[in-house]
Design a protein around this motif. Structure first.
Motif: not given
Length: 450
Positions: A208-209, A212, A217-218, A220-223
């Motif tokens: 994921n990191s 991003k 996509l920091r 957008e992919l912050d969950l």
């Protein structure tokens, strides 16, 4: 993290409760009465309802649930609860003052930045004085009490050297590591093969990191749950003309409706003091229907503050009261023609709701033709200021009596600084609350770190 909260504070609690390695108080009288300990434990539990979740997990009862205490619990007790609930509990003031000396040392170590000369001279001297006083009170220079002089008491003397060599304590404390480990542990559902789950979680985090960073996509992919809530909120980019901090988002609950006569007058007063309008123009600007928002979020790691009118604390859902806050005060608030000058004279209050409406302000330009005022959308906070009765002499913690508020007023939403915790104060008579802020590194946002 491990030195002061999990060792020194923990040992002090054992001294005060008479549970330290079978030792009595010797020639001193620092042990608390059982009734006082029960009251302190109950106050810590009660404070969980009025301490926002942003401050950390609830502090357990230190009498019946000490085994549930973590480093975070001891830190919260040391900095927020202890100075309030221990006040006037000891037989002699010197024990409480000695504890406050440690709290002030701890707070200094948590500063985002600290002067080298202060660390090398003043802080070093204060720590030496605290250790020497500790020896007089608890060791008493008696051989059979040598077990009170544990290694962690001596380690306090090395804190100034650690700060000079490595920076303030927040630069290398273990909270980040501990939380990452907890994040990994919760990923395992198998007691037989836990390491396979840990490896999978680490791989997923790494993937994921990389995605991003590679594709930018920091956001957008912050969950995280908080980020998802911020996305569902209402952006305020169109209010940027009058907001000093544009990274603000209003969140549900939301409704549209009219306002009471008292609130309308408060809005009109705000317009008169903040803009170049007369009384008639202020009355005409306020529309019949206004958007009412129940929560406000300061983005990039800032606080989320709930409006008490629209977000009622619910015991069923274990919702904690996050409506009290501190805000900076404008020195020229009563002089509308003077520029806004914010000073760090902190005032406290309760957020009731956030109002959003289009204000048909008259357009005004300065001598250079630059527009200084024009029709725009305003975002205003409806607050109920508390009446501060007193403040503690040592730490400056403000106290107010339960239910004692000033009339409601309307302020710029970006005048609000941060959440505060309310700790029930001991004593007879009307109930009083202490208002506690997170100190420096404990309350800094990601944006401030950058």
């Amino acid at each position: 993290m491990h030195l002061i909260p999990e060792n020194v504070i923990k040992n002090l609690l054992s001294f005060w409760s008479g549970e330290y390695k079978g030792l009595d108080t010797g020639s001193e009288d620092y042990e608390l009465e059982p009734a006082a300990l029960e009251a302190i434990g109950s106050a810590c539990v009660a404070a969980g309802d009025t301490t926002p979740a942003a401050f950390g997990a609830r502090v357990p009862n230190l009498v019946t649930q000490r085994h549930y205490f973590t480093a975070e619990s001891y830190t919260q007790f040391a900095t927020f609860h202890g100075p309030v609930v221990l006040r006037r509990r000891f037989s002699k003031p010197k024990y409480y003052n000695h504890y406050l000396d440690l709290v002030q040392i701890f707070n200094d170590c948590l500063r985002m930045s600290i002067d080298r000369e202060y660390v090398d001279v003043t802080l070093r001297r204060r720590i030496v004085d605290w250790v020497q006083t500790f020896e007089k009170i608890y060791y008493q220079y008696k051989p059979h009490r040598l077990s009170t002089c544990v290694l962690t008491i001596h380690a306090l003397l090395h804190i100034p050297d650690d700060i000079l060599n490595g920076g303030p304590m927040w630069c290398y404390w273990n909270y980040i590591t501990e939380r990452y480990v907890g994040f990994l542990v919760r990923s395992s559902k198998s007691r037989k093969n836990p390491y396979a789950s840990f490896a999978r979680r680490i791989r997923e985090i790494s993937q994921n990191s990389i995605i991003k960073l590679t594709y930018r996509l920091r956001d957008e992919l912050d969950l995280s749950d908080g980020r998802e809530e911020d996305r569902s909120g209402h952006s305020l980019a169109h209010c940027v003309l009058f907001l000093r901090n544009p990274d603000i988002c209003v969140l549900r609950p939301h409704r549209r409706g009219n306002v009471t006569a008292a609130l309308r007058k408060a809005i009109e007063r705000y317009l008169l003091l903040s803009f170049e309008v007369n009384a008639q123009q202020a009355r005409d600007i306020v529309p019949e229907e206004i958007s009412h928002w129940g929560k406000i979020s300061f983005l990039n790691g800032g606080d989320k503050i709930r409006g008490a009118d629209l977000c009622q604390a619910s015991e069923k859902n274990m919702t904690r009261d996050a409506s009290f806050y501190s805000h900076d005060v404008d020195k020229n608030a009563r002089h509308p023609r003077r520029p806004v000058v914010l000073e760090r004279r902190v005032a406290y209050g309760q957020l009731l709701r956030v109002l959003e409406f289009h204000a048909d302000l008259p357009t005004i330009t300065d001598d250079n033709g630059r527009v200084t005022q024009r029709p725009s959308v305003l975002l205003l906070a409806v607050i109920r200021p508390v009446k501060i009765q007193a403040a503690s002499a040592r730490l400056g913690t403000p106290y107010y009596q339960d239910g004692q508020f000033s009339p409601i007023k309307v302020v710029d939403v970006d005048d609000i600084s941060c959440l505060v915790a309310r700790i029930p104060a001991p004593g007879s008579g009307p109930k009083k609350w202490a208002l506690c802020e997170r100190f420096d590194a404990m309350g800094v946002s990601a944006q401030e770190l950058d």
